[in-house]
Enzyme design. Structure first.
Site, PDB file in Angstrom:
ATOM      1  N   ASN A 115      -7.413 -10.034   7.925  1.00 39.61           N
ATOM      2  CA  ASN A 115      -7.382 -10.031   9.395  1.00 39.61           C
ATOM      3  C   ASN A 115      -8.578  -9.284   9.957  1.00 39.61           C
ATOM      4  O   ASN A 115      -9.092  -8.345   9.352  1.00 39.61           O
ATOM      5  CB  ASN A 115      -6.054  -9.455   9.903  1.00 39.61           C
ATOM      6  CG  ASN A 115      -6.123  -7.954  10.118  1.00 39.61           C
ATOM      7  OD1 ASN A 115      -6.596  -7.483  11.154  1.00 39.61           O
ATOM      8  ND2 ASN A 115      -5.671  -7.192   9.123  1.00 39.61           N
ATOM      9  N   PHE A 119      -7.789  -4.722  17.175  1.00 41.36           N
ATOM     10  CA  PHE A 119      -6.955  -3.944  18.114  1.00 41.36           C
ATOM     11  C   PHE A 119      -6.688  -4.674  19.420  1.00 41.36           C
ATOM     12  O   PHE A 119      -6.846  -4.093  20.498  1.00 41.36           O
ATOM     13  CB  PHE A 119      -7.619  -2.610  18.476  1.00 41.36           C
ATOM     14  CG  PHE A 119      -7.623  -1.568  17.387  1.00 41.36           C
ATOM     15  CD1 PHE A 119      -6.936  -1.731  16.208  1.00 41.36           C
ATOM     16  CD2 PHE A 119      -8.332  -0.382  17.569  1.00 41.36           C
ATOM     17  CE1 PHE A 119      -6.949  -0.749  15.220  1.00 41.36           C
ATOM     18  CE2 PHE A 119      -8.352   0.602  16.595  1.00 41.36           C
ATOM     19  CZ  PHE A 119      -7.663   0.410  15.418  1.00 41.36           C
ATOM     20  N   SER A 179      -8.890   1.381  10.462  1.00 48.03           N
ATOM     21  CA  SER A 179      -8.962  -0.074  10.596  1.00 48.03           C
ATOM     22  C   SER A 179     -10.409  -0.501  10.468  1.00 48.03           C
ATOM     23  O   SER A 179     -11.294   0.118  11.063  1.00 48.03           O
ATOM     24  CB  SER A 179      -8.390  -0.516  11.942  1.00 48.03           C
ATOM     25  OG  SER A 179      -6.996  -0.514  11.873  1.00 48.03           O
ATOM     26  N   THR A 182     -12.899  -2.271  13.966  1.00 45.36           N
ATOM     27  CA  THR A 182     -13.493  -1.645  15.154  1.00 45.36           C
ATOM     28  C   THR A 182     -14.716  -0.876  14.674  1.00 45.36           C
ATOM     29  O   THR A 182     -14.569   0.102  13.926  1.00 45.36           O
ATOM     30  CB  THR A 182     -12.476  -0.691  15.831  1.00 45.36           C
ATOM     31  OG1 THR A 182     -11.361  -1.458  16.268  1.00 45.36           O
ATOM     32  CG2 THR A 182     -13.096   0.035  17.024  1.00 45.36           C
ATOM     33  N   LYS A 221      -3.931   7.871   9.323  1.00 40.53           N
ATOM     34  CA  LYS A 221      -3.889   6.709   8.430  1.00 40.53           C
ATOM     35  C   LYS A 221      -5.274   6.473   7.855  1.00 40.53           C
ATOM     36  O   LYS A 221      -6.244   6.309   8.616  1.00 40.53           O
ATOM     37  CB  LYS A 221      -3.410   5.478   9.198  1.00 40.53           C
ATOM     38  CG  LYS A 221      -3.291   4.248   8.306  1.00 40.53           C
ATOM     39  CD  LYS A 221      -2.440   3.186   8.932  1.00 40.53           C
ATOM     40  CE  LYS A 221      -2.350   1.952   8.067  1.00 40.53           C
ATOM     41  NZ  LYS A 221      -1.523   0.914   8.664  1.00 40.53           N
ATOM     42  N   THR A 249      -2.291   3.078   2.506  1.00 39.27           N
ATOM     43  CA  THR A 249      -3.584   2.895   3.122  1.00 39.27           C
ATOM     44  C   THR A 249      -3.578   1.737   4.118  1.00 39.27           C
ATOM     45  O   THR A 249      -2.651   0.947   4.155  1.00 39.27           O
ATOM     46  CB  THR A 249      -4.661   2.527   2.063  1.00 39.27           C
ATOM     47  OG1 THR A 249      -4.348   1.226   1.554  1.00 39.27           O
ATOM     48  CG2 THR A 249      -4.749   3.534   0.965  1.00 39.27           C
ATOM     49  N   ASN A 250      -4.695   1.650   4.818  1.00 46.79           N
ATOM     50  CA  ASN A 250      -4.968   0.491   5.663  1.00 46.79           C
ATOM     51  C   ASN A 250      -5.475  -0.668   4.771  1.00 46.79           C
ATOM     52  O   ASN A 250      -5.391  -0.597   3.553  1.00 46.79           O
ATOM     53  CB  ASN A 250      -6.009   0.878   6.718  1.00 46.79           C
ATOM     54  CG  ASN A 250      -5.743   0.188   8.048  1.00 46.79           C
ATOM     55  OD1 ASN A 250      -5.554  -1.031   8.073  1.00 46.79           O
ATOM     56  ND2 ASN A 250      -5.703   0.943   9.126  1.00 46.79           N
TER      57      ASN A 250
HETATM   58  C1  LIG Z   1      -2.503  -8.873  10.717  1.00 46.63           C
HETATM   59  C2  LIG Z   1      -2.553  -7.409  10.438  1.00 46.63           C
HETATM   60  C3  LIG Z   1      -2.775  -6.533  11.483  1.00 46.63           C
HETATM   61  C4  LIG Z   1      -2.811  -5.157  11.239  1.00 46.63           C
HETATM   62  N1  LIG Z   1      -3.008  -4.313  12.284  1.00 46.63           N
HETATM   63  C5  LIG Z   1      -2.995  -2.972  12.065  1.00 46.63           C
HETATM   64  C6  LIG Z   1      -3.131  -2.077  13.143  1.00 46.63           C
HETATM   65  O1  LIG Z   1      -3.222  -2.464  14.311  1.00 46.63           O
HETATM   66  N2  LIG Z   1      -3.151  -0.755  12.863  1.00 46.63           N
HETATM   67  C7  LIG Z   1      -3.019  -0.263  11.583  1.00 46.63           C
HETATM   68  O2  LIG Z   1      -3.023   0.947  11.392  1.00 46.63           O
HETATM   69  N3  LIG Z   1      -2.864  -1.104  10.540  1.00 46.63           N
HETATM   70  C8  LIG Z   1      -2.852  -2.431  10.754  1.00 46.63           C
HETATM   71  N4  LIG Z   1      -2.691  -3.289   9.706  1.00 46.63           N
HETATM   72  C9  LIG Z   1      -2.597  -2.744   8.323  1.00 46.63           C
HETATM   73  C10 LIG Z   1      -1.144  -2.593   7.863  1.00 46.63           C
HETATM   74  O3  LIG Z   1      -0.450  -1.673   8.660  1.00 46.63           O
HETATM   75  C11 LIG Z   1      -1.092  -2.127   6.399  1.00 46.63           C
HETATM   76  O4  LIG Z   1      -1.698  -0.865   6.312  1.00 46.63           O
HETATM   77  C12 LIG Z   1      -1.809  -3.097   5.463  1.00 46.63           C
HETATM   78  O5  LIG Z   1      -1.583  -4.424   5.844  1.00 46.63           O
HETATM   79  C13 LIG Z   1      -1.368  -2.932   4.008  1.00 46.63           C
HETATM   80  O6  LIG Z   1       0.004  -3.200   3.859  1.00 46.63           O
HETATM   81  P1  LIG Z   1       0.577  -4.629   3.317  1.00 46.63           P
HETATM   82  O7  LIG Z   1      -0.196  -4.951   2.080  1.00 46.63           O
HETATM   83  O8  LIG Z   1       2.042  -4.376   3.078  1.00 46.63           O
HETATM   84  O9  LIG Z   1       0.339  -5.600   4.402  1.00 46.63           O
HETATM   85  C14 LIG Z   1      -2.642  -4.659   9.914  1.00 46.63           C
HETATM   86  C15 LIG Z   1      -2.417  -5.565   8.870  1.00 46.63           C
HETATM   87  C16 LIG Z   1      -2.360  -6.915   9.117  1.00 46.63           C
HETATM   88  C17 LIG Z   1      -2.103  -7.860   7.965  1.00 46.63           C
END
Ligand SMILES: Cc1cc2nc3c(=O)[nH]c(=O)nc-3n(C[C@H](O)[C@H](O)[C@H](O)COP(=O)(O)O)c2cc1C
Length: 373
Positions: A115, A119, A179, A182, A221, A249-250
């Site tokens: 993705n 934001f 993230s 940004t 984060k 993690t992010n």
């Molecule tokens: C579509 C999408 C949007 C996300 N937006 C944010 C966000 O706005 N802020 C944030 O801290 N993490 C964001 N994340 C990261 C997730 O919170 C998470 O840290 C990351 O996807 C890893 O976890 P997962 O493998 O279970 O998805 C986003 C992830 C995805 C897939």
């Protein structure tokens, strides 16, 4: 049920199907009795999984990761899916549109997403209006970030403003400095900038706590793409500034195991299965420095109870998921919770915290060997 509709949803653009699913769910929630039925089907009561972290009591350790409900529109629905808590946002002080579409891509063979949302959100005021309209709900973390067009010299003011606005509505506040979409955001993980950011946020947290008579814990984060020196710096600053938690993690800018996958060349942050090992290894490094002095919320590629367990043993106190929800549907929460409950029952321990503590000190009981240290 989700298995049946997933092929249809996957025919659509990823963001359109996300909006469609939640639009339909909100309509369904207008029908009396839906809420009770959803809770009966999906929420699982597991007293032995209840954990206390950051001074908060979580019904179970599986939470929703930030990014799925950026505008606090679906809190009622998400509260019924069996999560121990929800992290909402990222929300910024002012509304912003995010990057042009398409900005969300599925890699189904690899159970991953890329993705570059950037934001998009309605801004903190409308976010709070929406949150406050939803009535009774799960524990809520609110994840805050900077606006893209804020000049670099005022970035900390963005965080201070968002922090103050959400202070009494959040059970904890997550400071998003990781993230990848940004420009410049991840630079806030560097020593000097992070030191200043945390100093000013901590001051804000103490001041607001005194005037509003409530303590709202603060977490940062972090990215999975940190080297060992950066991990050391972050943990030192987290301890110096008495942070309440670190979320690790992010998404990653790397493409582990996907070097030859054409779709993986899309710019943006990668989440899901290919992120799992990387994020677990960052959790383990953080834990090695922190030794339990600051709790860790582990997130990245968790799809099963075994994945969650692996992160708990590596050092996490709580777990979050996002991508697994897209590939498996809402029942994945119940499955992970039930799997962890079985593990606690089999261990003979009284609760999850005790089971994890035992597994960390007696590694032969952990069955965790697959992640890189
Ligand atoms: C579509 C999408 C949007 C996300 N937006 C944010 C966000 O706005 N802020 C944030 O801290 N993490 C964001 N994340 C990261 C997730 O919170 C998470 O840290 C990351 O996807 C890893 O976890 P997962 O493998 O279970 O998805 C986003 C992830 C995805 C897939």
């Amino acid at each position: 049920m989700y298995k049946l509709i997933r092929p249809l949803l996957f025919l659509l653009d990823a963001e359109i199907s996300h909006d469609l699913v939640f639009g339909l769910a909100r309509l369904l929630y207008l029908v009396p009795g839906t809420r009770v039925l959803v809770r009966l089907l999906l929420a699982k009561i597991t007293p032995r999984l209840s954990v206390e972290v950051m001074g908060l009591q979580f019904a179970n350790p599986i939470g929703l990761a930030a990014g799925l409900d950026k505008n606090a529109r679906n809190v009622r629905i998400l509260s019924d899916l069996g999560f121990g808590w929800l992290e909402l946002g990222t929300v910024t002080p002012r509304p912003q549109a995010g990057n042009p579409r398409p900005r969300l891509f599925r890699l189904p063979t690899h159970h991953a997403l890329i993705n570059r949302m950037g934001f998009y959100n309605v801004g903190v005021e409308r976010f709070l209006d929406s949150l406050n309209r939803q009535g009774p709900r799960a524990l809520i973390g609110i994840n805050i970030g900077r606006n893209k067009d804020t000049p670099d010299e005022h970035v900390i003011d963005d965080y201070l403003r968002a922090f103050a606005e959400v202070f009494t509505s959040a059970d904890y506040i997550a400071i998003n400095i990781s993230s990848p979409n940004t420009p410049g955001l991840r630079d806030l993980q560097d020593r000097k900038k992070l030191d200043e950011l945390l100093l000013r946020l901590k001051h804000q947290q103490v001041t607001l706590g005194r005037t509003r008579r409530v303590y709202t814990p603060m977490a940062i984060k972090v990215a999975p793409d940190l080297n060992d020196d950066q991990v050391a710096v972050i943990t030192k600053l987290a301890l110096d500034h008495k942070l309440d938690a670190i979320i690790a993690t992010n998404t990653t800018l790397t493409r582990p195991g996907l070097e030859h996958v054409l779709r993986a060349r899309e710019p943006g942050g990668l989440s899901g299965r290919p992120l799992k090992e990387l994020s677990t290894s960052v959790i383990h490094k953080l834990y090695t420095h922190l030794q339990g002095k600051i709790p860790i919320i582990g997130v990245g590629g968790v799809e099963t109870a075994d994945d969650a367990w692996e992160k708990l043993v590596a050092g996490a106190d709580l777990i979050q998921i996002y991508t697994a929800l897209i590939y498996q549907g809402p029942s994945v929460v119940r499955k992970i919770v039930a799997g962890l409950a079985r593990r606690v029952a089999a261990s003979g321990c009284a609760n999850l915290a005790e089971t994890v503590a035992k597994a960390r000190t007696e590694p032969h009981l952990t069955e965790v060997t697959s992640f890189r240290l």
